[in-house]
Design an enzyme around this catalytic site. Structure first.
Site, PDB file in Angstrom:
ATOM      1  N   GLY A  78     -14.141  19.873 -13.894  1.00 55.29           N
ATOM      2  CA  GLY A  78     -12.788  19.832 -14.493  1.00 55.29           C
ATOM      3  C   GLY A  78     -11.780  20.666 -13.733  1.00 55.29           C
ATOM      4  N   ILE A  96       9.817   5.430   6.485  1.00 53.05           N
ATOM      5  CA  ILE A  96       9.784   6.051   7.810  1.00 53.05           C
ATOM      6  C   ILE A  96       9.582   7.562   7.698  1.00 53.05           C
ATOM      7  CG2 ILE A  96      11.040   6.354   9.992  1.00 53.05           C
ATOM      8  CD1 ILE A  96      10.109   3.398   9.194  1.00 53.05           C
ATOM      9  N   GLU A 122      -0.230   3.140   9.341  1.00 51.69           N
ATOM     10  CA  GLU A 122      -0.668   2.795  10.708  1.00 51.69           C
ATOM     11  C   GLU A 122      -1.772   1.736  10.670  1.00 51.69           C
ATOM     12  OE1 GLU A 122      -0.668   5.827  13.629  1.00 51.69           O
ATOM     13  OE2 GLU A 122       0.609   7.117  12.419  1.00 51.69           O
ATOM     14  N   GLY A 143       5.635  -5.249   6.601  1.00 49.29           N
ATOM     15  CA  GLY A 143       4.727  -4.102   6.580  1.00 49.29           C
ATOM     16  C   GLY A 143       3.574  -4.376   7.526  1.00 49.29           C
ATOM     17  N   SER A 144       2.455  -4.876   6.980  1.00 48.54           N
ATOM     18  CA  SER A 144       1.313  -5.220   7.844  1.00 48.54           C
ATOM     19  C   SER A 144       1.728  -6.258   8.883  1.00 48.54           C
ATOM     20  CB  SER A 144       0.180  -5.790   6.990  1.00 48.54           C
ATOM     21  OG  SER A 144      -0.253  -4.836   6.053  1.00 48.54           O
TER      22      SER A 144
HETATM   23  C1  LIG Z   1       4.019   7.905   3.368  1.00 45.75           C
HETATM   24  C2  LIG Z   1       4.203   6.783   4.338  1.00 45.75           C
HETATM   25  C3  LIG Z   1       4.653   7.043   5.623  1.00 45.75           C
HETATM   26  C4  LIG Z   1       4.853   6.001   6.524  1.00 45.75           C
HETATM   27  N1  LIG Z   1       5.363   6.264   7.778  1.00 45.75           N
HETATM   28  C5  LIG Z   1       5.737   5.237   8.580  1.00 45.75           C
HETATM   29  C6  LIG Z   1       6.441   5.480   9.808  1.00 45.75           C
HETATM   30  O1  LIG Z   1       6.675   6.645  10.201  1.00 45.75           O
HETATM   31  N2  LIG Z   1       6.866   4.409  10.541  1.00 45.75           N
HETATM   32  C7  LIG Z   1       6.640   3.138  10.154  1.00 45.75           C
HETATM   33  O2  LIG Z   1       7.074   2.219  10.844  1.00 45.75           O
HETATM   34  N3  LIG Z   1       5.956   2.860   9.006  1.00 45.75           N
HETATM   35  C8  LIG Z   1       5.518   3.882   8.205  1.00 45.75           C
HETATM   36  N4  LIG Z   1       4.854   3.628   7.022  1.00 45.75           N
HETATM   37  C9  LIG Z   1       4.618   2.233   6.625  1.00 45.75           C
HETATM   38  C10 LIG Z   1       3.147   1.810   6.670  1.00 45.75           C
HETATM   39  O3  LIG Z   1       2.715   1.684   7.987  1.00 45.75           O
HETATM   40  C11 LIG Z   1       3.039   0.502   5.863  1.00 45.75           C
HETATM   41  O4  LIG Z   1       3.147   0.887   4.488  1.00 45.75           O
HETATM   42  C12 LIG Z   1       1.757  -0.245   6.137  1.00 45.75           C
HETATM   43  O5  LIG Z   1       1.796  -0.814   7.414  1.00 45.75           O
HETATM   44  C13 LIG Z   1       1.475  -1.349   5.105  1.00 45.75           C
HETATM   45  O6  LIG Z   1       2.591  -2.152   4.906  1.00 45.75           O
HETATM   46  P1  LIG Z   1       3.094  -2.472   3.403  1.00 45.75           P
HETATM   47  O7  LIG Z   1       3.196  -1.154   2.719  1.00 45.75           O
HETATM   48  O8  LIG Z   1       4.317  -3.291   3.491  1.00 45.75           O
HETATM   49  O9  LIG Z   1       1.915  -3.262   2.731  1.00 45.75           O
HETATM   50  P2  LIG Z   1       1.614  -4.846   2.832  1.00 45.75           P
HETATM   51  O10 LIG Z   1       1.615  -5.277   4.248  1.00 45.75           O
HETATM   52  O11 LIG Z   1       2.518  -5.564   1.880  1.00 45.75           O
HETATM   53  O12 LIG Z   1       0.125  -4.897   2.286  1.00 45.75           O
HETATM   54  C14 LIG Z   1      -0.221  -4.946   0.899  1.00 45.75           C
HETATM   55  C15 LIG Z   1      -1.710  -5.223   0.803  1.00 45.75           C
HETATM   56  O13 LIG Z   1      -1.981  -6.511   1.375  1.00 45.75           O
HETATM   57  C16 LIG Z   1      -2.967  -6.401   2.379  1.00 45.75           C
HETATM   58  N5  LIG Z   1      -2.711  -7.344   3.476  1.00 45.75           N
HETATM   59  C17 LIG Z   1      -1.549  -7.599   4.127  1.00 45.75           C
HETATM   60  N6  LIG Z   1      -1.748  -8.530   5.088  1.00 45.75           N
HETATM   61  C18 LIG Z   1      -3.041  -8.860   5.035  1.00 45.75           C
HETATM   62  C19 LIG Z   1      -3.862  -9.767   5.767  1.00 45.75           C
HETATM   63  N7  LIG Z   1      -3.388 -10.510   6.781  1.00 45.75           N
HETATM   64  N8  LIG Z   1      -5.177  -9.863   5.417  1.00 45.75           N
HETATM   65  C20 LIG Z   1      -5.691  -9.099   4.431  1.00 45.75           C
HETATM   66  N9  LIG Z   1      -4.975  -8.220   3.706  1.00 45.75           N
HETATM   67  C21 LIG Z   1      -3.662  -8.115   4.013  1.00 45.75           C
HETATM   68  C22 LIG Z   1      -2.843  -4.959   2.887  1.00 45.75           C
HETATM   69  O14 LIG Z   1      -4.014  -4.514   3.521  1.00 45.75           O
HETATM   70  C23 LIG Z   1      -2.572  -4.229   1.578  1.00 45.75           C
HETATM   71  O15 LIG Z   1      -3.781  -4.010   0.907  1.00 45.75           O
HETATM   72  C24 LIG Z   1       4.581   4.662   6.127  1.00 45.75           C
HETATM   73  C25 LIG Z   1       4.090   4.412   4.840  1.00 45.75           C
HETATM   74  C26 LIG Z   1       3.911   5.441   3.946  1.00 45.75           C
HETATM   75  C27 LIG Z   1       3.422   5.110   2.565  1.00 45.75           C
END
Ligand SMILES: Cc1cc2nc3c(=O)[nH]c(=O)nc-3n(C[C@H](O)[C@H](O)[C@H](O)COP(=O)(O)OP(=O)(O)OC[C@H]3O[C@@H](n4cnc5c(N)ncnc54)[C@H](O)[C@@H]3O)c2cc1C
Length: 383
Positions: free
Chosen positions: A334, A152, A357, A126-127
Site C-alpha cells: 500500500g 512536442i 518515438e 501520430g504513428s
Molecule cells: C509526453 C509526450 C511527448 C512527446 N514528444 C514528442 C516530440 O517531442 N516530438 C514529436 O514529434 N512527437 C512527440 N510525441 C508524440 C508521440 O510520438 C506520439 O504520441 C506517438 O507517435 C503516437 O501517436 P498518437 O499519439 O497519435 O497515437 P496513434 O497513432 O493514434 O495510435 C493510437 C493507437 O493505435 C495504434 N496504432 C496506430 N497505427 C497502427 C498500426 N498501423 N498498426 C497497429 N496499431 C496501430 C498505436 O500503437 C496506439 O496503440 C510525444 C507524445 C507524448 C505523449
C-alpha cells in the site's frame, strides 16, 4: 562487447542527482519545467556529451551518453531533457547539418544555453507521421510554414525547432522537408498540462502561422525530411531504451532496500520466495534490456544500419520498464500507492516509454518488416 565504463561521468551524474532530487520533486508537483536543473545540466556538459569539443560539446563518445541516460533514467523528466536535446536535435544537426547550421546551433545547444525541440507529430498524424499536413511554401529565398504540431517535448522552452513539413504533397514521404525554425521567426506555442507522468517535462503544441524561414535552414535537403526524421528516431529509440534501463535500475534498487527493511510475519519480506521471485524477474528484465540496448549502440557505432536493433531495444526495454515498475509498487504494498514513495512516480513515468518515438505496436511492425520484407503499417510511414 568492450564498453567504456565512464565511471567519472556516472559519478558526476550521481552527485548532481543528490542535489537535484528535491528540486525536481518540487517541480514535478507544480508541473513546472525545472529550469535550474536544465541549466546545471548544461553547465556540467550533460547536454552535449558526444558533440565535438570544437562545437562546444564535451567531446566524449556515445557510451558516455548511454551512461548518463542510465544514471538519469530514474528521473524521467530529467532524462527527457537529455534525450530531446541530444538524440532528437543535436544528432540530426551533426548528421545532416551544413557547416553553417552546425556553427549557428550546436555550440549553444551543447552548452545548454538554448534548448531544442523535434516537431513531427500532428493532431491527425501520430504513428502515421508521413500523413503530416504542415505545409512549407517556397517564396523566393524563403519558405512560409503553415500548420500545427502537438505533443512536442520542449515546445514552450525551446529556441530552435526541427519542424517537418510538406514541400511537395504529391510525392508522399519524399515530399517532406526538415526545417530549423527559430522561436524568433514567429513560432507560437502553448503548454499541454495534466500528464500522467513526466510531470516536470515540458510538452506543448506548436503553431506555425505564416512563419518565414530562410532557405538555408532546410536540414538535409528538400524532400529528405522523412529520412532525417526516421534516422533521428533510431538514435531516439536507443536513448529511450537506455533511459528505461535506468528507470528499472532505480526501481530495483528501491525495491531491494524496501524488501530488506519491511518486516511481516516476523521477518523481512525479502525472505519470502514470492518477493524474491519479483526481484529476480526485475533483475532479468533489467539486464536483458541492457544487453539489447548495448547491442543497438554497438551496431550504431560500427556505422551500420541499426533500425532493427533500435526497435528491439526500445520495444523490450519500454515494456520491461512497465513490468518492473509494476513489481516495484507491488513489493512496496500500500505504501507504493502513495507519491511519498518514489516507486509511485516511477510507475507513472514508465508509462510514456511504450507510447512515444513509436508505440510498441509500431516497433513490432518495424521488426516484422525486417523479418518478412513486408511492410504491414497500412499507411505512409511510422514515427
Ligand atoms: C509526453 C509526450 C511527448 C512527446 N514528444 C514528442 C516530440 O517531442 N516530438 C514529436 O514529434 N512527437 C512527440 N510525441 C508524440 C508521440 O510520438 C506520439 O504520441 C506517438 O507517435 C503516437 O501517436 P498518437 O499519439 O497519435 O497515437 P496513434 O497513432 O493514434 O495510435 C493510437 C493507437 O493505435 C495504434 N496504432 C496506430 N497505427 C497502427 C498500426 N498501423 N498498426 C497497429 N496499431 C496501430 C498505436 O500503437 C496506439 O496503440 C510525444 C507524445 C507524448 C505523449
Amino acid at each position: 562487447m568492450a564498453i567504456p565504463e565512464h565511471k567519472e561521468i556516472r559519478e558526476l551524474a550521481r552527485r548532481f542527482l543528490e542535489e537535484a532530487r528535491p528540486v525536481l520533486a518540487a517541480h514535478e508537483e507544480k508541473e513546472a519545467f525545472p529550469w535550474p536543473l536544465a541549466q546545471k545540466m548544461g553547465d556540467l556538459g550533460f547536454l552535449g556529451v558526444f558533440a565535438p569539443e570544437e562545437l562546444g560539446g564535451a567531446g566524449l563518445d556515445f557510451w558516455a551518453y548511454v551512461a548518463l541516460l542510465e544514471e538519469l533514467g530514474g528521473y524521467a523528466s530529467l532524462r527527457s531533457i537529455l534525450s530531446v536535446q541530444q538524440s532528437l536535435v543535436l544528432t540530426p544537426l551533426l548528421t545532416f547539418g551544413t557547416e553553417g547550421q552546425k556553427r549557428r546551433y550546436v555550440p549553444r545547444l551543447a552548452r545548454g544555453e538554448i534548448l531544442g525541440a523535434y516537431a513531427l507529430t500532428e493532431p491527425e498524424a501520430g504513428s502515421d507521421a508521413g500523413s503530416l499536413r504542415t505545409r512549407a511554401y517556397r517564396n523566393g529565398d524563403h519558405y512560409v510554414l503553415e500548420g500545427q504540431k502537438t505533443f512536442i517535448s520542449h515546445a514552450n522552452v525551446a529556441e530552435v525547432f526541427l519542424v517537418f513539413a510538406k514541400t511537395d504533397p504529391e510525392r508522399g514521404n519524399r515530399g517532406i522537408t526538415a526545417f530549423l525554425v527559430e522561436r524568433e521567426d514567429g513560432v507560437r506555442t502553448t503548454p499541454l498540462k495534466g500528464k500522467l507522468g513526466l510531470r516536470a517535462a515540458d510538452t506543448g503544441m506548436v503553431f506555425l502561422e505564416g512563419v518565414r524561414v530562410p532557405r538555408d535552414r532546410v536540414l538535409g535537403g528538400e524532400g529528405e525530411g522523412f529520412k532525417v526524421a526516421l534516422a533521428t528516431l533510431d538514435t531516439g529509440r536507443v536513448s529511450l531504451a537506455a533511459g528505461a534501463v535506468g528507470l528499472m535500475q532505480r526501481a530495483l534498487g528501491l525495491s531491494l532496500r524496501y524488501a530488506q527493511e519491511r518486516r511481516q510475519f516476523g521477518r523481512p519480506i525479502a525472505a519470502f520466495q514470492l518477493v524474491q521471485a519479483h526481484l529476480a524477474e526485475m533483475k532479468l528484465d533489467l539486464e536483458a534490456s541492457r544487453l539489447l540496448t548495448y547491442q543497438a549502440v554497438a551496431k550504431k557505432l560500427q556505422g551500420e544500419r541499426y533500425t532493427l536493433e533500435a526497435s528491439m531495444a526500445k520495444l523490450f526495454a519500454s515494456e520491461a520498464a512497465n513490468r518492473v515498475a509494476y513489481r516495484a509498487v507491488q513489493i512496496h504494498g500500500g505504501y507504493g500507492f502513495f507519491e511519498e514513495y518514489e516507486v509511485a512516480r516511477l510507475y507513472r513515468d514508465a508509462r510514456i516509454l511504450t507510447l512515444y518515438e513509436g508505440t510498441s505496436e509500431i516497433q513490432k511492425l518495424v521488426i516484422g518488416a525486417h523479418l518478412t520484407g513486408i511492410r504491414a503499417f497500412g499507411g505512409h510511414g511510422e514515427a
